[in-house]
Design a protein around this motif. Structure first.
Motif, PDB file in Angstrom:
ATOM      1  N   TRP A  80      -0.031  34.267 -12.928  1.00  0.00           N
ATOM      2  CA  TRP A  80       1.363  34.201 -13.357  1.00  0.00           C
ATOM      3  C   TRP A  80       2.177  35.394 -12.856  1.00  0.00           C
ATOM      4  O   TRP A  80       3.289  35.217 -12.352  1.00  0.00           O
ATOM      5  N   ALA A 112      12.006  27.888  -6.741  1.00  0.00           N
ATOM      6  CA  ALA A 112      11.744  27.621  -8.166  1.00  0.00           C
ATOM      7  C   ALA A 112      10.792  26.440  -8.328  1.00  0.00           C
ATOM      8  O   ALA A 112       9.837  26.507  -9.119  1.00  0.00           O
ATOM      9  N   THR A 115       7.225  27.356  -7.198  1.00  0.00           N
ATOM     10  CA  THR A 115       6.624  28.293  -8.149  1.00  0.00           C
ATOM     11  C   THR A 115       6.160  27.567  -9.406  1.00  0.00           C
ATOM     12  O   THR A 115       5.038  27.795  -9.886  1.00  0.00           O
ATOM     13  N   ILE A 116       6.979  26.679  -9.916  1.00  0.00           N
ATOM     14  CA  ILE A 116       6.605  25.928 -11.118  1.00  0.00           C
ATOM     15  C   ILE A 116       5.384  25.058 -10.859  1.00  0.00           C
ATOM     16  O   ILE A 116       4.441  25.038 -11.660  1.00  0.00           O
ATOM     17  N   LEU A 119       2.279  27.306 -10.538  1.00  0.00           N
ATOM     18  CA  LEU A 119       1.886  27.852 -11.836  1.00  0.00           C
ATOM     19  C   LEU A 119       1.189  26.797 -12.687  1.00  0.00           C
ATOM     20  O   LEU A 119       0.161  27.076 -13.318  1.00  0.00           O
ATOM     21  N   LEU A 120       1.737  25.592 -12.706  1.00  0.00           N
ATOM     22  CA  LEU A 120       1.119  24.517 -13.487  1.00  0.00           C
ATOM     23  C   LEU A 120      -0.258  24.153 -12.952  1.00  0.00           C
ATOM     24  O   LEU A 120      -1.224  24.045 -13.719  1.00  0.00           O
TER      25      LEU A 120
END
Length: 148
Positions: A80, A112, A115-116, A119-120
């Motif tokens: 993260w 964005a 990145t999301i 991360l998921l």
């Protein structure tokens, strides 16, 4: 005759308080950078220096690390902090060099979105990793898995 009002003769209007995202992004980069130094060098020490070194890194090594809650939290923090740190750096570059507003919006949206997604997916892998799944052929299971 023309008269000029005295400076600041009118009471200043109160400005609406807004969050200064640039300031918080700057602070995040410094704080996360310090924490990332500890996480990265700890990760490298455990994986490359301690034990048998790089030749010991295999599926069983990773499975053993991800069986320990300490390493799950460590790897989650590393994932993260590093991804958000990198995305914030890319956001800064886009804001500095993308001169057209539409191009800036597209690039910031791509940063964005990616990145999301990362991360998921990364978090999903860390928390759902099972080296000994209940389904699947027994001959494909690692040797350390109990026979099912």
């Amino acid at each position: 005759m023309t008269t000029i009002d005295a400076p600041r003769s009118k009471a200043p209007q109160p400005r609406a308080r807004r969050v200064n995202w640039e300031k918080w992004g700057w602070i995040y980069m410094r704080a996360s950078g310090v924490v990332l130094l500890v996480l990265i060098f700890g990760h490298l020490f455990v994986n490359l220096v301690a034990g048998e070194g790089v030749k010991a890194i295999d599926f069983a090594f990773v499975a053993g690390k991800l069986a320990d809650p300490f390493w799950i939290v460590w790897d989650t923090l590393l994932l993260w902090l590093a991804l958000i740190h990198g995305a914030n750096g890319m956001r800064t570059l886009v804001n500095d060099y993308a001169s057209k507003p539409i191009v800036r919006r597209i690039l910031l949206g791509a940063i964005a979105g990616s990145t999301i997604v990362l991360l998921l997916l990364g978090t999903l892998v860390i928390y759902t990793f099972d080296p000994c799944p209940a389904v699947g052929p027994a001959e494909l299971l690692p040797s350390f898995c109990p026979a099912r």
